[in-house]
Write a protein that holds these residues in place. Structure first.
Motif: not given
Length: 137
Positions: A98, A103, A106, A110, A129-130, A132-134, A137
């Motif tokens: 990744h 990572i 974020v 967070c 986290f979920w 804001e993640k762009k 996963l």
């Protein structure tokens, strides 16, 4: 014994649904999920297990979910007893396969979330986290 076998099967199914994770990451995640499912007596048809297969988002905001998320984060070593988020540990876990910069951005953002208890802080980190993640996963 039935619960143990059911949980193991669920863990394998969960791991196979996380195509963006490496095999090593999938195995570790499945192990943690299985352990928390056993500890919390989560049943095979549980909404928590179904949502785990979707990558953890969105989980409903209730006590069962919080317990499951906190158990998972504690088992992984990401949530400390005092509510501190072990950011580098989390980044290191996700780094393989990744974008480390995405990572890190974020996770660091967070990790600053607040919570009345260590459990609330861990759950709030998870939600952040979920949200804001762009990255995939």
């Amino acid at each position: 014994m039935k619960l143990l076998i059911s949980t193991a099967v669920v863990a394998l199914v969960v791991a196979s649904c996380w195509a963006a994770y490496t095999e090593k990451q999938q195995a570790e995640l499945a192990d943690y999920i299985a352990k928390c499912a056993i500890e919390l007596k989560v049943t095979l048809g549980s909404d928590l297990l179904e949502r785990s297969k979707s990558g953890g988002n969105p989980f409903p905001d209730n006590e069962n979910t919080k317990k499951f998320v906190v158990c998972f984060m504690t088992k992984t070593g990401v949530l400390m007893a005092d509510g501190t988020i072990a950011t580098q540990k989390f980044i290191d876990f996700l780094a393989e396969g990744h974008d480390v910069n995405a990572i890190t951005e974020v996770v660091e953002k967070c990790a600053k979330v607040e919570g009345d208890t260590p459990e609330d802080k861990g759950y709030n980190f998870h939600k952040c986290f979920w949200a804001e993640k762009k990255f995939e996963l």
